[in-house]
Design an enzyme around this catalytic site. Structure first.
Site: not given
Ligand code: HMG
Length: 384
Positions: A81, A113, A235
């Site tokens: 992609e 992906c 993935h």
């Molecule tokens: P965010 O809002 O920064 O993170 O975004 P958060 O606040 O949700 O925290 C993440 C996790 O860290 C949470 O755990 C927190 O509790 C934990 P969870 O509740 O999820 O179990 N946390 C901590 N743990 C330990 N010590 C600490 C601490 N602080 C917080 N101090 C998000 C996270 C992944 C949403 C963001 O990075 C993002 O938007 N990423 C891109 C999208 C993505 O990866 N999506 C995944 C599914 S879609 C997919 O896989 C397709 C893709 O590959 C694209 C394609 O298909 O082409 C993306």
């Protein structure tokens, strides 16, 4: 006797540069445990100015061709992609860099992906018709989000090349497969943007919905129950996503959660970051290169591409698979990346979208054998 079809060889490549996520956390004023534990990531691969999906794809495939030659390879698929042109497929550039014969077709596939799995399925269909053929499937991507966005920490880059054939030496793929397609705006990249747009929370939910939907379809099409799957490989946009997915599946089918069944697939991905189409197969490489003897084990593979498609399939690890391991080469590729300071990384990120309007010459800066050399007359050029 039915034909045995699957993955005969597999090779992973990444970029020459890396960002340590502890450094990114310090820069962003974030607790480093959020990245290490919350997301399950330690590093992310970053391309140099002379690296892109074409150079990574060729780098991944070159060792496979050294081992097996090019005879019988009549198709090259590049799943990505992060395409480098709207018309000419990245596969044609890779075909040229690898010196594949003119009797080998070269095509690019896209669906976020997921498309590496579509390429794998197409390859299996072709080999079922002509069992003497072999198909080279390469998944290659650079995950790039806006600087200072929540998604920035989930960038990364890698390519995985797979030689797909009859009588495979690594993984024999089973015919049962489960599919789930649903239109959703969880993640996309408009034609005029070099970075992806994402609704992070929605994307996590869409990934899990597609996992459960694909699982149900897999079971409805002859797939085995969860207890008969020895290892899972997902993935991995970030490696904790695999844990979330397994928890959701266990609840869905009423089974015990067993972390040990997917953890082996996260080792390389923790250090590469998201590599979109390559991510699932980087996970498979991690699993096969691990210490456990997986001979005869059934591995469940979950492929997800935003937008969205999920597919679940499974395969058996072939006796003798360890004779074909590439662990030393992969670990060397990861260990020898040059760490960028955050300032260097941000400058590289900002300059990544060079466009095609101005002629430009790119000096070789990366350690791999293939280089993007620049643009003249709006056309891209590469050299080995
Ligand atoms: P965010 O809002 O920064 O993170 O975004 P958060 O606040 O949700 O925290 C993440 C996790 O860290 C949470 O755990 C927190 O509790 C934990 P969870 O509740 O999820 O179990 N946390 C901590 N743990 C330990 N010590 C600490 C601490 N602080 C917080 N101090 C998000 C996270 C992944 C949403 C963001 O990075 C993002 O938007 N990423 C891109 C999208 C993505 O990866 N999506 C995944 C599914 S879609 C997919 O896989 C397709 C893709 O590959 C694209 C394609 O298909 O082409 C993306």
């Amino acid at each position: 006797m039915s034909l045995r079809l699957g993955i005969h060889d597999l090779s992973l490549a990444t970029t020459s540069f890396v960002v340590q996520l502890d450094d990114l956390a310090a820069y962003a004023g974030v607790d480093p445990d959020k990245y290490r534990l919350g997301l399950g990531q330690e590093q992310m691969s970053v391309p140099g100015a002379d690296e892109d999906i074409v150079t990574m794809a060729a780098r991944a495939a070159a060792p496979i061709l050294e081992r097996h030659g090019v005879d019988g390879i009549r198709t090259l698929y590049v799943a990505t992609e992060s395409g480098v042109d709207q018309s000419k497929s990245a596969a044609v550039f890779v075909h040229s860099l690898l010196g594949l014969p003119s009797s080998c077709r070269a095509v690019e596939l896209k669906q976020a992906c997921y498309s590496g799995t579509a390429a794998l399925q197409a390859a299996l269909g072709q080999i079922a018709r002509s069992p003497e053929d072999r198909v080279l499937v390469i998944s290659a991507d650079i995950a790039r989000y806006a600087l200072d966005s929540a998604a920035e920490v989930t960038q990364g880059a890698a390519a995985v090349a797979m030689l797909v054939s009859a009588d495979p030496a690594l993984v024999e793929l089973e015919s049962a497969t489960g599919i789930y397609t649903a239109e959703v705006d969880d993640f996309w990249r408009p034609n005029d943007s070099s970075t992806a747009l994402v609704d992070g929370k929605l994307s996590v939910d869409a990934y899990i919905d597609a996992y459960l939907g694909a699982w149900d379809d897999y079971r409805a099409h002859g797939g085995v129950p969860i207890e008969q799957i020895d290892r899972f490989c997902h993935h991995q946009p970030f490696t904790r996503m695999a844990a979330k997915a397994q928890r959701a599946l266990a609840e869905h089918v009423g089974a015990e959660i067993d972390e040990a069944r997917h953890l082996g697939s996260t080792r390389y991905n923790r250090r590469i970051g998201n590599s979109y189409t390559a991510s699932l197969y980087a996970g498979l490489a991690s699993l096969l290169d691990g210490d456990d003897d997986l001979t005869g084990a059934r591995i469940g593979l979950y492929s997800y591409g935003s937008g969205s498609i999920g597919e679940f399939l499974a395969g058996r690890v072939v006796p003798g698979y360890r004779d074909h391991g590439r662990a030393a080469a992969t670990l060397a590729a990861l260990d020898t990346r040059t760490t960028l300071s955050i300032e260097q990384y941000r400058a590289l990120h900002a300059g990544a979208a060079i466009g095609s309007v101005q002629d430009v010459t790119i000096a070789p800066v990366s350690s791999g054998p293939f280089h993007f050399t620049g643009v003249t007359g709006r056309a891209r050029h590469y050299r080995r």
